[in-house]
Write an enzyme that holds these catalytic residues in place. Structure first.
Site, PDB file in Angstrom:
ATOM      1  N   CYS A   1       3.600   5.032  -4.887  1.00 24.93           N
ATOM      2  CA  CYS A   1       3.007   4.800  -6.198  1.00 24.93           C
ATOM      3  C   CYS A   1       2.571   3.346  -6.246  1.00 24.93           C
ATOM      4  O   CYS A   1       2.626   2.634  -5.246  1.00 24.93           O
ATOM      5  CB  CYS A   1       3.977   5.144  -7.332  1.00 24.93           C
TER       6      CYS A   1
ATOM      7  N   HIS B   1       6.847   1.539 -16.298  1.00 22.37           N
ATOM      8  CA  HIS B   1       7.396   0.434 -15.520  1.00 22.37           C
ATOM      9  C   HIS B   1       6.267  -0.508 -15.166  1.00 22.37           C
ATOM     10  O   HIS B   1       5.098  -0.226 -15.417  1.00 22.37           O
ATOM     11  CB  HIS B   1       8.092   0.948 -14.247  1.00 22.37           C
TER      12      HIS B   1
END
Length: 636
Positions: free
Chosen positions: A390, A554
């Site tokens: 990611c 995040h």
């Protein structure tokens, strides 16, 4: 269309894509030659006899050799490229005209011949003689092909080109050149555009430039007018994602010269072939009447590139040729789109159809079930390491890796499963899993890996498909050995504190919820203030929605420096919040430092992969209830 007819069509399309692949990597060389031609030939902007001496060697030797090398390399890597270039040299010397078409023939033949030779002698060469055999075989076979192409292919292509020149002059003489668009425009959709433009039209056009200083042939295929007409029609009268993407595609096509970008829009509604054909005819007719033409090929077919190789007296004619073609195509495309029921805006399906034409898969949505990828067969026996990737490597990928690691262990497979940031993907990665929006970045980073896209990290069917594939292909089973992880309660308490679990929250927007999660991390001493904006930025890159009513906002990869300690905060939103079109009831704000959050994240992933657990947490009345549900996953 019959099965046989469809088969022929597909073969033609793949053949066209192969020819295009020989030219596209060398477009920079075509641009360099075109600019030098436009500037320094006698009819150029700054005539200079000395610098103009570069023109003939480039078009006669450099460009065909590059095409021949690329064609051979496509067949058999560098070794095929070398033999392809040698073979191409024979056809260059054996003809008086530029041998683009000859290079497209001899380059792949050279690569195929040396590939077949190597397969015949594989395993039969004594140790120590490999280099000697490799060098002499490529030299001897390349030399033989060069002689044959000098004696046969060069003269043959010269005769063919002579016939084409005569035919073009005849068409010009009787005024029917515009009718070539009836063949050229559909052929472009079949990916024969580079073969037509550089293999046929360019050599004839070069001969005309030598005689008259310009050639209309360079504009028959390169005119962006028909394509921009289609795209503008979609901007006004399209639907769905087709209408949304058409403006961007218009800019790329018209100014970037990437004609392939409008092909899917035509494929969505094949009646639009009428629009591009009539647009092409009107454009060529306008150029013929006004005396338009270029001094060199327009590569790529961009409006800016056309202007760059337009002789000083032809600007009005060339601009008019593009403008008329665009207007005619726009008007007819608009009528078709407004009256046709076929226009449903399914650009994704059309793009997939286009990729299938090119012999490539448009996505990896069915990579496991079909066991194929753009770079070859999917062979599970070659896979011993699965990497989730990611943007930052600490949120969604960690959860996905945790889930698949559990499934791999349960299946008894000897398979390593890890997660990382896309920027840190190793060059030797063989199987990479990412969110759909991030797959292009991952593919660019490690193009030789097999890429799998998922849109739901918590409950994607791709996990079970992969496990099934690995098992059915007889991959060696062994007791999976997980990496040592510190499960000490004190570590868990530091990362996920009871006071960082917030119940019964409501938010007016996704951004407000993410900021709340970031503020909780900052107030808890886990991150600096700057991390909050990084969380917003990360979600703008690609959604942090994980599926099953769960999101894990995040920070970005660059924001790791703002993390003081690993921390997780849980926000319960019982009524739910709109999160990129998905309902989210549990938000896990995450900050990771040195992997200290990974055990908690793994527990969250395993817990939330079961919708029953999500329901319990979303309706829990106390923070202790949530902790007890997550804590149960530590033992699994």
């Amino acid at each position: 269309m019959s099965h046989q007819g469809r088969g022929i069509k597909v073969r033609v399309q793949k053949f066209g894509n192969f020819l295009s692949s020989m030219v596209m990597p060398n477009i920079g060389a075509f641009i360099a030659w075109g600019l030098i031609t436009a500037l320094f030939i006698e009819a150029g902007w700054f005539p200079n006899e000395e610098l103009a001496s570069l023109v003939d060697p480039m078009v006669k030797y450099l460009l065909p050799l590059l095409i021949g090398y690329t064609g051979g390399k496509l067949v058999y890597d560098t070794r095929g490229g070398v033999v392809g270039a040698i073979a191409t040299m024979g056809v260059i010397v054996g003809a008086e005209i530029p041998m683009f078409l000859g290079a497209m023939v001899m380059g792949p033949i050279g690569g195929w011949v040396i590939k077949k030779f190597d397969s015949l002698i594989e395993g039969k060469i004594k140790t120590g003689f490999e280099m000697l055999v490799n060098n002499f075989s490529s030299g001897i076979l390349g030399g033989i092909l060069a002689v044959l192409s000098y004696l046969l292919v060069g003269p043959g292509v010269s005769v063919l080109t002579g016939w084409l020149v005569t035919g073009v002059e005849w068409m010009l003489g009787i005024g029917v050149l515009p009718l070539t668009s009836i063949l050229i425009e559909p052929a472009k959709i079949l990916f024969l555009n580079n073969a037509i433009n550089h293999g046929v039209l360019s050599p004839i056009g070069i001969e005309q430039v030598k005689q008259t200083g310009e050639s209309i042939l360079f504009l028959l295929e390169a005119n962006p007018g028909p394509g921009i007409g289609v795209l503008l029609a979609y901007c006004f009268f399209g639907r769905g994602t087709a209408k949304q993407t058409a403006p961007g595609a218009s800019i790329i096509h018209f100014f970037g010269g990437i004609h392939e970008i409008y092909f899917p829009y035509v494929l969505m509604n094949p009646l639009l072939l009428i629009a591009v054909i009539l647009g092409g005819i009107s454009g060529v007719f306008t150029l013929s009447v006004l005396g338009g033409g270029l001094v060199a090929p327009s590569s790529p077919g961009s409006f800016l590139a056309i202007l760059a190789v337009t002789p000083s007296g032809n600007y009005f004619a060339n601009i008019a040729g593009v403008l008329v073609a665009a207007i005619v195509s726009l008007v007819i495309s608009s009528i078709i789109l407004k009256t046709s029921k076929a226009n449903e805006g399914n650009i994704e399906e059309a793009s997939q159809k286009m990729q299938e034409m090119k012999g490539k898969k448009s996505s990896v949505a069915s990579a496991l079930s079909s066991a194929k990828e753009a770079n070859g067969e999917f062979n599970p026996k070659d896979i011993n390491h699965i990497i989730f990737a990611c943007d930052a490597g600490m949120g969604s990928s960690a959860m996905g890796a945790s889930l698949l690691r559990k499934k791999v262990k349960e299946a008894g497979l000897n398979m390593k499963v890890t997660n990382t940031a896309i920027s840190n993907l190793p060059n030797d990665a063989k199987l990479v899993i990412t969110q759909e929006e991030l797959t292009p970045r991952a593919r660019q980073k490690v193009p030789n890996a097999y890429h799998i896209s998922v849109d739901n990290f918590l409950s994607s069917p791709k996990y079970d498909e992969l496990i099934h594939r690995l098992i059915t292909e007889d991959v060696v089973k062994e007791e999976s050995k997980d990496e040592e992880v510190d499960h000490s309660p004190s570590t868990n308490q530091d990362v996920l504190r009871k006071e960082n679990i917030f119940l019964n929250k409501q938010f007016s927007s996704k951004e407000e919820a993410i900021r709340f999660a970031g503020r909780a991390l900052a107030d808890g001493g886990y991150v600096d203030e700057s991390y909050i904006e990084a969380m917003i930025e990360r979600d703008n890159i690609t959604t942090t929605y994980m599926g099953n009513d769960v999101a894990i906002p995040h920070g970005t990869d660059e924001a790791k420096k703002s993390v003081k300690n690993s921390g997780v905060t849980i926000i319960q939103v019982p009524e739910g919040i709109d999160y990129d079109g998905q309902k989210v009831r549990l938000i896990f704000g995450i900050a990771g430092k040195d992997g200290g959050h990974l055990e908690i994240l793994s527990a969250i992933a395993i817990t939330c992969s079961e919708m029953e657990n999500v329901e319990k947490m979303a309706t829990a009345k106390t923070a202790d209830e949530i902790l007890s549900i997550i804590g149960a996953s530590f033992e699994k």
